[in-house]
Design an enzyme around this catalytic site. Structure first.
Site, PDB file in Angstrom:
ATOM      1  N   THR A 109       0.851  -1.196   0.000  1.00  0.00           N
ATOM      2  CA  THR A 109       0.000   0.000   0.000  1.00  0.00           C
ATOM      3  C   THR A 109       0.881   1.238   0.000  1.00  0.00           C
ATOM      4  O   THR A 109       1.986   1.236   0.540  1.00  0.00           O
ATOM      5  CB  THR A 109      -0.895   0.080   1.250  1.00  0.00           C
ATOM      6  OG1 THR A 109      -0.051   0.120   2.389  1.00  0.00           O
ATOM      7  CG2 THR A 109      -1.828  -1.074   1.345  1.00  0.00           C
TER       8      THR A 109
ATOM      9  N   GLU B 130      -6.110  -3.144   0.325  1.00  0.00           N
ATOM     10  CA  GLU B 130      -6.424  -4.185   1.300  1.00  0.00           C
ATOM     11  C   GLU B 130      -7.708  -4.941   0.947  1.00  0.00           C
ATOM     12  O   GLU B 130      -8.071  -5.896   1.615  1.00  0.00           O
ATOM     13  CB  GLU B 130      -6.588  -3.572   2.700  1.00  0.00           C
ATOM     14  CG  GLU B 130      -5.299  -3.067   3.320  1.00  0.00           C
ATOM     15  CD  GLU B 130      -4.967  -1.623   2.977  1.00  0.00           C
ATOM     16  OE1 GLU B 130      -5.456  -1.141   1.936  1.00  0.00           O
ATOM     17  OE2 GLU B 130      -4.213  -0.982   3.723  1.00  0.00           O
TER      18      GLU B 130
ATOM     19  N   LYS C 195     -12.737  19.593  11.485  1.00  0.00           N
ATOM     20  CA  LYS C 195     -13.752  19.783  12.522  1.00  0.00           C
ATOM     21  C   LYS C 195     -13.752  21.251  12.924  1.00  0.00           C
ATOM     22  O   LYS C 195     -12.800  21.735  13.533  1.00  0.00           O
ATOM     23  CB  LYS C 195     -13.462  18.888  13.723  1.00  0.00           C
ATOM     24  CG  LYS C 195     -14.703  18.598  14.514  1.00  0.00           C
ATOM     25  CD  LYS C 195     -14.465  17.484  15.499  1.00  0.00           C
ATOM     26  CE  LYS C 195     -15.771  17.109  16.178  1.00  0.00           C
ATOM     27  NZ  LYS C 195     -15.589  16.178  17.262  1.00  0.00           N
TER      28      LYS C 195
ATOM     29  N   TRP D 212     -18.443  18.711  11.606  1.00  0.00           N
ATOM     30  CA  TRP D 212     -17.558  18.122  10.593  1.00  0.00           C
ATOM     31  C   TRP D 212     -17.783  18.783   9.245  1.00  0.00           C
ATOM     32  O   TRP D 212     -18.914  19.017   8.838  1.00  0.00           O
ATOM     33  CB  TRP D 212     -17.822  16.626  10.451  1.00  0.00           C
ATOM     34  CG  TRP D 212     -17.594  15.852  11.705  1.00  0.00           C
ATOM     35  CD1 TRP D 212     -18.549  15.446  12.590  1.00  0.00           C
ATOM     36  CD2 TRP D 212     -16.351  15.412  12.228  1.00  0.00           C
ATOM     37  NE1 TRP D 212     -17.966  14.772  13.621  1.00  0.00           N
ATOM     38  CE2 TRP D 212     -16.613  14.725  13.425  1.00  0.00           C
ATOM     39  CE3 TRP D 212     -15.027  15.512  11.794  1.00  0.00           C
ATOM     40  CZ2 TRP D 212     -15.615  14.154  14.197  1.00  0.00           C
ATOM     41  CZ3 TRP D 212     -14.033  14.938  12.562  1.00  0.00           C
ATOM     42  CH2 TRP D 212     -14.325  14.270  13.743  1.00  0.00           C
TER      43      TRP D 212
HETATM   44  P1  AMP Z   1      -5.277   2.527  -2.307  1.00  0.00           P
HETATM   45  O1  AMP Z   1      -5.136   1.420  -1.369  1.00  0.00           O
HETATM   46  O2  AMP Z   1      -3.979   3.200  -2.648  1.00  0.00           O
HETATM   47  O3  AMP Z   1      -6.043   2.143  -3.530  1.00  0.00           O
HETATM   48  O4  AMP Z   1      -6.104   3.667  -1.591  1.00  0.00           O
HETATM   49  C1  AMP Z   1      -7.374   3.408  -1.061  1.00  0.00           C
HETATM   50  C2  AMP Z   1      -7.984   4.679  -0.588  1.00  0.00           C
HETATM   51  O5  AMP Z   1      -8.225   5.559  -1.698  1.00  0.00           O
HETATM   52  C3  AMP Z   1      -9.339   4.503   0.032  1.00  0.00           C
HETATM   53  O6  AMP Z   1      -9.262   4.081   1.364  1.00  0.00           O
HETATM   54  C4  AMP Z   1      -9.935   5.899  -0.114  1.00  0.00           C
HETATM   55  O7  AMP Z   1      -9.456   6.773   0.878  1.00  0.00           O
HETATM   56  C5  AMP Z   1      -9.375   6.344  -1.449  1.00  0.00           C
HETATM   57  N1  AMP Z   1     -10.378   6.099  -2.501  1.00  0.00           N
HETATM   58  C6  AMP Z   1     -10.468   5.063  -3.336  1.00  0.00           C
HETATM   59  N2  AMP Z   1     -11.524   5.203  -4.167  1.00  0.00           N
HETATM   60  C7  AMP Z   1     -12.126   6.354  -3.831  1.00  0.00           C
HETATM   61  C8  AMP Z   1     -13.279   7.054  -4.289  1.00  0.00           C
HETATM   62  N3  AMP Z   1     -14.019   6.623  -5.294  1.00  0.00           N
HETATM   63  N4  AMP Z   1     -13.604   8.212  -3.655  1.00  0.00           N
HETATM   64  C9  AMP Z   1     -12.861   8.685  -2.641  1.00  0.00           C
HETATM   65  N5  AMP Z   1     -11.768   8.090  -2.165  1.00  0.00           N
HETATM   66  C10 AMP Z   1     -11.398   6.930  -2.751  1.00  0.00           C
END
Ligand code: AMP
Length: 543
Positions: A189, A334, A441, A446
């Site tokens: 990640t 994940e 906040k 929020w």
């Molecule tokens: P990654 O593991 O690098 O793919 O990142 C995952 C994170 O990307 C998620 O926990 C979100 O915070 C963000 N994310 C993924 N898809 C979206 C979406 N459609 N809208 C907003 N945030 C997103």
């Protein structure tokens, strides 16, 4: 009483066997690092995947070993997807946008034994080779003549020569059969703090995710599709699309390193792409190329946009200006990665266009296989009424339990805390309001930074926007908007803030606007708010 059906393990090799047998002549098209367009088909991909498996056998790479890739989306990467995992090794896709030191750390942590790389990434290999003594073989995804006498690195093999030595053996190769819970691929990640962490997928989790992905209410993939995954194969297996494409026998079109609007548009048109997938930044470049050149799509029907919040204005532009349906999706490394997709239900078809757009702009409905809940500060579940929000927790057969090499479970009472803050409505539509560490906040209320950013990018002069909470003497925190303007555009703070009138409550409107030339992005294209806060550390509110 046990059922009396055949016991067959769910293995990634089943996918390529199926595609070879039933969709052997369906094309796989790649724009290569070499610059040309290369065409192959599922039967040939299958044949060469077996050559990969035999070449690894010939090197005595034990089962379970990690074989890494530093590669763009292309047919050779696809062959490694099947050849490495199918032969019971673990495919470790590395994000080349990370810094060389981070890549070396990941290679050593994963204990990669082989590393295959596109020639574009030779400069990275030159920097990390001496730092990664555990890697036994460095393989350039190129033909022999290109690999001779590479500057600054010794002992690099040519992928084409590597495969050519196995042609005969591969003809008689049978994919091994083993437990479906065996590890298949590994993806780290892009954590913004600390070291990256590995998500280790299994054959079973990958296959179950793959079935779900192809469903009509998810990506609706079929043998009639020509699919362009712009989302990188080094980022959560290109959202699983290569596997589902094999499962349904779809045509695959790979963009290689050319992700600019012009190149992606040309590929979509020349390859009759019907379905594409990518992050908002890529689609912004595509639309940015199409609009001034008055271009239209002749084949594209739908596109999935995810990885970061897709602004309403982008969904609107795709649908109204170009007739392309947008599926807004959410997930994470994940989660293999898919959790939700924004498809409507029958009852929504009678809603006005605006209301439908509002729904589509949410992160989507949970898909079969994933269960979700939102919890408040006390850990209690919050109602699914579209208003209450809380930390989003998930569980399911393709959701992580442990990070790679970590002792303790990643779960809280059986659920994985995603780090996102969200609402869920009565119909199961989830809407992310923030990453838990990014929420603002103000005076106990929020404010969703994502909402504020979405409104900002609908301003015609704004190219990118980030909203961060800055310390405030009266309200604890107030929202500050950081804006990058489009080339040759001008706008004042007042112009920008005017767009919030009637679209956000007064107290949610940012108190100030800071103009920057760029916003720092992480390796997967997400805004790095931690870095942005560092840049803004000397910021003072006006008056
Ligand atoms: P990654 O593991 O690098 O793919 O990142 C995952 C994170 O990307 C998620 O926990 C979100 O915070 C963000 N994310 C993924 N898809 C979206 C979406 N459609 N809208 C907003 N945030 C997103």
């Amino acid at each position: 009483m046990r059922g009396l059906m055949q016991q067959q393990n769910l293995l990634i090799s089943n996918l390529i066997q199926f595609a070879e047998k039933n969709h052997g002549d369906t094309e796989i098209v790649s724009r290569r690092v070499e610059g040309d367009i290369h065409v192959t088909h599922w039967a040939e991909v299958s044949k060469r995947s077996k050559q990969v498996a035999c070449a690894l056998d010939a090197m005595y790479i034990p089962t379970g070993s990690r074989v890494a890739t530093l590669a763009w989306n292309g047919y050779r990467h696809l062959e490694l997807y099947f050849g490495v995992s199918g032969s019971e090794r673990v495919l470790h896709t590395i994000n080349p946008r990370l810094l060389p030191d981070q890549i070396a750390w990941i290679v050593n942590h994963a204990e990669d034994q082989v590393l295959c790389f596109d020639m574009t990434f030779l400069p990275i290999v030159q920097k990390i080779k001496s730092l990664c003594p555990g890697v036994k073989a460095w393989i350039a995804l190129a033909a022999e003549p290109q690999v001779q006498d590479l500057e600054g690195v010794a002992d690099v093999l040519s992928y084409e020569a590597w495969l050519a030595s196995q042609v005969q053996k591969a003809n008689g190769y049978e994919w091994p059969v083993f437990d479906e819970n065996t590890a298949s691929s590994l993806c780290y990640t892009s954590g913004t703090t600390g070291h990256p962490k590995g998500a280790l997928y299994s054959h079973r989790s990958t296959l179950l995710h793959c079935f779900s992905l192809a469903l009509p209410d998810v990506f609706s993939m079929s043998a009639l599709d020509s699919v362009l995954p712009v989302v990188p194969m080094f980022h959560v297996n290109a959202w699983g699309i290569p596997y589902s494409a094999a499962m349904v026998g779809a045509k695959l079109v790979f963009p290689g390193p050319a992700l600019d609007g012009k190149s992606v548009y040309e590929l979509i048109e020349s390859q009759n792409v019907t379905f594409a997938a990518g992050v908002p930044t890529v689609w912004q470049m595509l639309l940015g190329h199409m609009k001034p050149n008055q271009l239209h799509f002749s084949s594209l029907k739908r596109t999935v946009i995810g990885g970061a919040a897709c602004p309403e204005s982008m969904i609107h532009a795709f649908q109204e200006d170009y007739g392309v349906q947008v599926l807004h999706a959410w997930g994470m490394t994940e989660m293999s990665p898919l959790g939700t997709v924004g498809n409507l239900k029958i009852k929504h078809l009678n809603l006005s266009k605006e209301s439908q757009l509002k729904l589509r702009a949410k992160q989507g409905r949970v898909i079969y296989g994933v269960d979700m809940k939102i919890v408040g500060d006390s850990g209690a579940s919050q109602p699914h009424d579209g208003k209450a929000f809380g930390d989003l927790h998930v569980r399911g057969p393709w959701v992580i339990e442990h990070y790679f090499k970590e002792e303790s479970s990643a779960l809280i009472e059986g659920w994985f805390p995603t780090g996102d803050v969200a609402t869920i409505d009565e119909d199961g539509f989830m809407q992310i309001t923030d990453r838990s560490k990014d929420v603002i906040k103000s005076g106990g209320e929020w404010i969703s930074s994502i909402d504020i950013e979405n409104i900002a990018v609908s301003h015609p002069s704004v190219s990118m926007a980030a909203c961060v909470g800055m310390p405030h003497h009266k309200w604890d925190e107030r929202p500050l908007l950081v804006v990058v303007l489009k080339a040759e555009q001008t706008a004042s703070k007042e112009d920008i803030l005017k767009i919030y009138e009637g679209r956000a409550a007064k107290w949610q409107i940012p108190d100030d606007v800071v103009f920057l030339d760029s916003i720092p992005l992480g390796a997967t294209g997400k805004m790095l708010k931690t870095r942005l806060r560092e840049i803004l550390c000397d910021y003072k509110w006006p008056n």
